[in-house]
Design a protein around this motif. Sequence first.
Motif, PDB file in Angstrom:
ATOM      1  N   PHE A   1       1.173  -1.061   0.560  1.00 35.30           N
ATOM      2  CA  PHE A   1       0.066   0.242  -0.082  1.00 35.30           C
ATOM      3  C   PHE A   1       1.027   1.467  -0.128  1.00 35.30           C
ATOM      4  O   PHE A   1       0.858   2.361  -0.752  1.00 35.30           O
ATOM      5  CB  PHE A   1      -0.986   0.783   1.173  1.00 35.30           C
ATOM      6  CG  PHE A   1      -2.190   1.008   1.004  1.00 35.30           C
ATOM      7  CD1 PHE A   1      -2.842   1.059   0.949  1.00 35.30           C
ATOM      8  CD2 PHE A   1      -1.344   1.934   1.846  1.00 35.30           C
ATOM      9  CE1 PHE A   1      -4.218   2.378   0.519  1.00 35.30           C
ATOM     10  CE2 PHE A   1      -1.642   3.212   1.758  1.00 35.30           C
ATOM     11  CZ  PHE A   1      -3.210   3.607   1.095  1.00 35.30           C
ATOM     12  N   PHE A   2       2.282   1.554   0.915  1.00 42.65           N
ATOM     13  CA  PHE A   2       2.798   2.358   0.761  1.00 42.65           C
ATOM     14  C   PHE A   2       3.430   2.849  -0.593  1.00 42.65           C
ATOM     15  O   PHE A   2       3.351   3.726  -1.054  1.00 42.65           O
ATOM     16  CB  PHE A   2       3.704   2.109   1.849  1.00 42.65           C
ATOM     17  CG  PHE A   2       4.954   3.044   1.523  1.00 42.65           C
ATOM     18  CD1 PHE A   2       4.945   4.632   2.919  1.00 42.65           C
ATOM     19  CD2 PHE A   2       6.395   3.458   1.238  1.00 42.65           C
ATOM     20  CE1 PHE A   2       5.596   5.685   2.790  1.00 42.65           C
ATOM     21  CE2 PHE A   2       7.117   4.728   1.218  1.00 42.65           C
ATOM     22  CZ  PHE A   2       6.846   5.577   2.045  1.00 42.65           C
ATOM     23  N   LEU A   3       4.052   1.872  -1.323  1.00 38.44           N
ATOM     24  CA  LEU A   3       3.969   1.910  -2.494  1.00 38.44           C
ATOM     25  C   LEU A   3       3.929   2.392  -4.010  1.00 38.44           C
ATOM     26  O   LEU A   3       3.493   3.263  -4.167  1.00 38.44           O
ATOM     27  CB  LEU A   3       5.101   0.406  -2.575  1.00 38.44           C
ATOM     28  CG  LEU A   3       6.133  -0.003  -1.922  1.00 38.44           C
ATOM     29  CD1 LEU A   3       7.342  -0.492  -2.367  1.00 38.44           C
ATOM     30  CD2 LEU A   3       6.835   1.556  -2.000  1.00 38.44           C
ATOM     31  N   ILE A   4       2.324   1.709  -3.439  1.00 38.39           N
ATOM     32  CA  ILE A   4       0.848   1.511  -5.052  1.00 38.39           C
ATOM     33  C   ILE A   4       0.289   2.747  -4.194  1.00 38.39           C
ATOM     34  O   ILE A   4      -0.255   3.494  -4.941  1.00 38.39           O
ATOM     35  CB  ILE A   4       0.434   0.784  -5.144  1.00 38.39           C
ATOM     36  CG1 ILE A   4       2.101  -0.575  -5.328  1.00 38.39           C
ATOM     37  CG2 ILE A   4      -0.310   0.325  -6.325  1.00 38.39           C
ATOM     38  CD1 ILE A   4       2.257  -0.632  -6.702  1.00 38.39           C
ATOM     39  N   GLY A   5       0.020   2.865  -3.167  1.00 39.22           N
ATOM     40  CA  GLY A   5      -1.470   4.161  -2.915  1.00 39.22           C
ATOM     41  C   GLY A   5      -0.143   5.232  -3.093  1.00 39.22           C
ATOM     42  O   GLY A   5      -1.077   6.100  -3.968  1.00 39.22           O
ATOM     43  N   ASN A   6       1.262   5.383  -2.841  1.00 34.71           N
ATOM     44  CA  ASN A   6       1.368   6.259  -3.250  1.00 34.71           C
ATOM     45  C   ASN A   6       1.709   7.284  -4.304  1.00 34.71           C
ATOM     46  O   ASN A   6       1.807   8.160  -5.313  1.00 34.71           O
ATOM     47  CB  ASN A   6       3.174   6.485  -2.208  1.00 34.71           C
ATOM     48  CG  ASN A   6       3.427   7.323  -1.179  1.00 34.71           C
ATOM     49  OD1 ASN A   6       2.760   8.502  -0.626  1.00 34.71           O
ATOM     50  ND2 ASN A   6       3.404   6.891  -0.221  1.00 34.71           N
ATOM     51  N   LEU A   7       1.658   5.948  -5.567  1.00 32.52           N
ATOM     52  CA  LEU A   7       2.054   6.084  -6.969  1.00 32.52           C
ATOM     53  C   LEU A   7       0.651   6.426  -7.359  1.00 32.52           C
ATOM     54  O   LEU A   7       0.400   7.602  -8.490  1.00 32.52           O
ATOM     55  CB  LEU A   7       2.509   5.269  -7.461  1.00 32.52           C
ATOM     56  CG  LEU A   7       4.602   4.296  -6.984  1.00 32.52           C
ATOM     57  CD1 LEU A   7       4.936   3.156  -7.745  1.00 32.52           C
ATOM     58  CD2 LEU A   7       5.194   5.730  -7.703  1.00 32.52           C
ATOM     59  N   TRP A   8      -0.662   5.768  -6.648  1.00 26.09           N
ATOM     60  CA  TRP A   8      -1.167   5.999  -7.726  1.00 26.09           C
ATOM     61  C   TRP A   8      -1.655   7.660  -6.941  1.00 26.09           C
ATOM     62  O   TRP A   8      -2.255   8.304  -7.916  1.00 26.09           O
ATOM     63  CB  TRP A   8      -2.734   4.983  -6.644  1.00 26.09           C
ATOM     64  CG  TRP A   8      -3.705   5.444  -7.863  1.00 26.09           C
ATOM     65  CD1 TRP A   8      -4.126   5.480  -8.632  1.00 26.09           C
ATOM     66  CD2 TRP A   8      -4.969   4.837  -7.091  1.00 26.09           C
ATOM     67  NE1 TRP A   8      -6.002   5.563  -8.892  1.00 26.09           N
ATOM     68  CE2 TRP A   8      -6.017   5.159  -7.938  1.00 26.09           C
ATOM     69  CE3 TRP A   8      -5.660   5.078  -5.699  1.00 26.09           C
ATOM     70  CZ2 TRP A   8      -7.958   5.334  -7.557  1.00 26.09           C
ATOM     71  CZ3 TRP A   8      -7.139   4.178  -4.406  1.00 26.09           C
ATOM     72  CH2 TRP A   8      -8.031   4.935  -5.966  1.00 26.09           C
ATOM     73  N   ALA A   9      -1.896   8.303  -5.992  1.00 28.39           N
ATOM     74  CA  ALA A   9      -2.099   9.983  -6.055  1.00 28.39           C
ATOM     75  C   ALA A   9      -1.001  10.521  -7.189  1.00 28.39           C
ATOM     76  O   ALA A   9      -1.279  11.450  -7.136  1.00 28.39           O
ATOM     77  CB  ALA A   9      -1.644   9.922  -4.524  1.00 28.39           C
TER      78      ALA A   9
END
Length: 315
Positions: A137-145
């Motif tokens: 979540f930390f990696l993908i969530g930030n990229l999605w933002a």
Amino acid sequence: MKKIVGVMFVFFLSGCNVLSVFNITDPTKETNVEYLLGLGEYYIQNMEYDKAYQMYSRAVELEPDNAKALEGQATAALYKEIPFTNVVLAIVKNNSTLIPQNGLYRAAGLISSNMLTIMQGKAKGLDSNDVQINTVFFLIGNLWAVFLELDSNGNGNVENDTRDLFILNQDFTIENNTTNRSFVDLAQAGITFQRRRPLIINLLDYSDIALSNILGQLQSEQTREFFASLTSGFSAIRSSVEDVLQMSGSVTNLLGNNDPDSITNLIGEGGYAPGDYTTFTNDLASIGITNWLELTNSFPDLGGGFDAISNYFGL
């Protein structure tokens, strides 16, 4: 990202013949969740990610609160687009060209949503503080933002789309592409940002929680040092997200300015010069604004906008 479960064990649990793994043609008719999870694992191991995604998606459909099904669906969705190690490598090397941005953008929403469901304790079978779940979540969530902000025109393209107001550079910094843009461009971006801002802020808030969960469980110094390199690589990404939030706020403030001169000047910027009001409204409709009320609902301060537009076209 996932611990591989023995497929044979699942077969025995489900009472299915081993050869039936080759006979599944319609997963929508399967009702045994454990069997579907086993098939998903089998296809993941064999790098048949489309089939794995079908199995896990059916499992999620049957049991939306099954954490292993949610994780498996996210894994397959990610691997359909890019190996997870490439995401890590891109961040460590601070090089956005190492990831297919549109592919990750397509998958990131589902991945982030599934991981967040587990983190919030809304799914059974995995700990909400699980390091792997929180790391993904930390990696993908930030990229999605980042992608949600880059895609200002909502066309699903974030790879050097010059029609967007912001462009992602190789080092994950954001290039401002807002100069000399027309009223239609800014209206579209403004409404997009207004709708997405709560989601983006939520992603940032939970990425902080994920980071705290991760650091609280890392034991070895080597692991902590590796994760420190990841978080260091994310500094540019996080800074870019915050910069775009600030710049997008400026865009919405500009649109919200009820000074008629400011609004009419916007119409002519970027070489945009609609010949008549019908053309102008058709252009707005092409970006999803079918009536003036939709614009003023998103920007309440645009009270004088209608009069400005009327004067511009001599109505």
